[in-house]
Design an enzyme around this catalytic site. Structure first.
Site, PDB file in Angstrom:
ATOM      1  N   LYS A 198       6.985 -21.705   4.200  1.00 50.15           N
ATOM      2  CA  LYS A 198       7.204 -21.364   5.613  1.00 50.15           C
ATOM      3  C   LYS A 198       5.859 -20.857   6.144  1.00 50.15           C
ATOM      4  CE  LYS A 198       9.828 -20.798   9.255  1.00 50.15           C
ATOM      5  NZ  LYS A 198      10.378 -21.926  10.036  1.00 50.15           N
ATOM      6  N   ASP A 228      16.394 -21.097  -4.574  1.00 52.06           N
ATOM      7  CA  ASP A 228      17.795 -20.727  -4.779  1.00 52.06           C
ATOM      8  C   ASP A 228      18.664 -21.434  -3.737  1.00 52.06           C
ATOM      9  OD1 ASP A 228      20.045 -19.225  -5.750  1.00 52.06           O
ATOM     10  OD2 ASP A 228      19.874 -17.999  -3.939  1.00 52.06           O
ATOM     11  N   ASP A 244      21.311 -25.137  -4.183  1.00 52.37           N
ATOM     12  CA  ASP A 244      22.745 -25.250  -3.867  1.00 52.37           C
ATOM     13  C   ASP A 244      22.975 -26.398  -2.881  1.00 52.37           C
ATOM     14  OD1 ASP A 244      23.205 -22.942  -5.396  1.00 52.37           O
ATOM     15  OD2 ASP A 244      24.731 -22.207  -3.994  1.00 52.37           O
ATOM     16  N   ASP A 294      12.671 -25.153   6.474  1.00 53.38           N
ATOM     17  CA  ASP A 294      13.783 -25.542   7.357  1.00 53.38           C
ATOM     18  C   ASP A 294      13.880 -27.064   7.454  1.00 53.38           C
ATOM     19  OD1 ASP A 294      11.335 -25.396   8.670  1.00 53.38           O
ATOM     20  OD2 ASP A 294      12.129 -24.510  10.509  1.00 53.38           O
ATOM     21  N   TYR A 300      12.760 -11.610  -4.843  1.00 49.30           N
ATOM     22  CA  TYR A 300      13.690 -11.109  -5.849  1.00 49.30           C
ATOM     23  C   TYR A 300      13.125  -9.910  -6.608  1.00 49.30           C
ATOM     24  CZ  TYR A 300      17.120 -14.938  -5.707  1.00 49.30           C
ATOM     25  OH  TYR A 300      18.108 -15.814  -5.350  1.00 49.30           O
TER      26      TYR A 300
HETATM   27  C1  IPM Z   1      21.109 -18.866  -9.251  1.00 46.36           C
HETATM   28  C2  IPM Z   1      22.003 -17.744  -8.817  1.00 46.36           C
HETATM   29  C3  IPM Z   1      21.296 -16.414  -9.081  1.00 46.36           C
HETATM   30  C4  IPM Z   1      20.003 -16.396  -8.285  1.00 46.36           C
HETATM   31  C5  IPM Z   1      22.148 -15.164  -8.781  1.00 46.36           C
HETATM   32  C6  IPM Z   1      23.451 -15.166  -9.543  1.00 46.36           C
HETATM   33  C7  IPM Z   1      21.396 -13.893  -9.014  1.00 46.36           C
HETATM   34  O1  IPM Z   1      22.372 -17.881  -7.503  1.00 46.36           O
HETATM   35  O2  IPM Z   1      20.696 -18.893 -10.424  1.00 46.36           O
HETATM   36  O3  IPM Z   1      20.835 -19.739  -8.423  1.00 46.36           O
HETATM   37  O4  IPM Z   1      20.006 -16.067  -7.087  1.00 46.36           O
HETATM   38  O5  IPM Z   1      18.959 -16.724  -8.853  1.00 46.36           O
HETATM   39 MG    MG Z   2      21.773 -19.694  -6.624  1.00 43.31          MG
END
Ligand code: IPM
Ligand code: MG
Length: 366
Positions: free
Chosen positions: A191, A247, A251, A223, A141
């Protein structure tokens, strides 16, 4: 106690969910006798629209002055093709860097009332309780060189995955210390079969782990971790990982909680001289422009982030507990938003009000 909070609603549903979170914060403050001062600022797409920058100087100043910052979400489709420095997401990366909040804690729990909201089988999900410690101010990032250059067939894009030993050490300490308060198990994700960056990560985490002999440490390739999260989520307690992997995995892990709308997060840096953590608190979900402005979004990720703020920045453990208990009570009552149940749904506002009402019923004022 005085609670000096900067509120950055941001874009899309960020505005709606932080409105409910602020209501809950106000209810906690009045019930427990704290003085709440909330300042509002601009971040993300709305900030670009109004000032030209996703992280205006005024917001930077306010964030550095506040005890804690509560954020909604950033991102608007109108900026999808904008240059990188004019994208809402850059604002979020910039505030994380400014506050140096290098450890992002993302707890994921399977609530009993929400077992049917997960597409996974109930017996697989039931009892899952893990926390992802995502490194937040390094890796791909932020690494340089970065950018797109050249033209035609020569056009190329570069990002750099870089970590220093010091960056790995400090976030590893956060994970091990957290594990001590939980089931005493850290799983570090990398990884290392391909990336040198991950080889350093694994070596440093192993070294730091040696100073926590009471915490069990294991390593998984990313993975494989992605698969284990849905095959056997109960094997995890604390997951420690770098920025991009964290990240993605967070999710995925949201599926265990029934909806990404449920997930709170706390981003913390070093402790202030007072012992409090510098903190940025935000739900894990994004700005969801498709449902923005419709009073449909789940505010519980944002409200859970308020609980995290009360705990980490202010050390108000009872207050934090009262918020998490109120969330559970609302879930048990079935008053939830459409992401959790296809029928009999409540609006964003109704869920926020229900949490406030549950708080008032439970709390015996001091
Ligand atoms: C998160 C989001 C952010 C990230 C985006 C919106 C930049 O996906 O906080 O998980 O990738 O960190
Ligand atoms: Mg995210």
């Amino acid at each position: 106690m005085e609670l000096k909070i900067l509120l950055l609603p941001g874009d899309g549903i960020g505005v709606e969910v932080t409105r409910e979170a602020e209501k809950v914060l106000a209810r906690v403050a009045s019930t427990y006798g704290h003085r709440l001062s909330v300042t509002k600022g601009l971040l993300g797409g709305i900030a670009i629209r109004e000032t030209g920058s996703p992280f205006p100087d005024a917001t930077r100043k306010l964030a550095l002055q506040a005890d804690a910052t509560l954020m909604g979400a950033v991102g608007l489709p109108e900026f999808d093709n904008a240059p990188p420095e004019k994208r809402p997401e850059r604002g979020l990366l910039a505030i994380r860097q400014t506050l140096q909040v290098y450890a992002n804690l993302r707890p994921v729990r399977a609530y009993r009332a929400l077992l049917d909201s997960s597409p996974l089988k109930n017996q697989l999900v039931e009892g899952s309780d893990l926390i992802i410690v995502r490194e937040l101010t390094g890796g791909l990032y932020y690494g340089t060189p970065r950018g797109i250059s050249g033209h035609g067939i020569e056009e190329r894009a570069v990002n750099t995955m870089v970590y220093t030993r010091a960056e790995i050490e400090r976030v590893a300490h956060v994970a091990f210390q957290l594990a001590r308060k939980r089931k005493k198990k850290v799983t570090s994700i990398d990884k290392s079969n391909v990336l040198e960056n991950s080889q350093l990560w694994r070596r440093v985490v192993t070294e730091i782990g040696a100073s926590y002999p009471d915490v069990k440490l294991d390593h998984l390739l990313v993975d494989n971790c992605a698969m284990q999260l849905v095959l056997n989520p109960k094997r995890f307690d604390v997951i420690l990982t770098e920025n991009l992997f964290g990240d993605i995995l967070s999710d995925e892990a949201a599926v265990l909680a029934g909806s990404i709308g449920m997930l709170p997060s706390a981003s913390i840096g070093d402790r202030r001289p007072s012992g409090a953590w510098v903190g940025l608190y935000e739900p894990v979900h994004g700005s969801a422009p498709d449902i923005a402005g419709q009073n449909k979004a789940n505010p519980l990720g944002a409200i859970g982030s308020v609980a995290a703020m009360l705990e980490y920045t202010f050390g108000l453990i009872d207050e934090a507990k009262s918020v998490t208990n109120a969330i559970e009570e609302v879930l048990d009552s079935g008053q939830v938003t459409a992401d959790l149940k296809p029928v009999a749904v409540a609006t964003t506002t109704e869920v926020g009000d229900a949490v406030c009402a549950a708080l008032s019923r439970r709390v015996v004022p001091a």
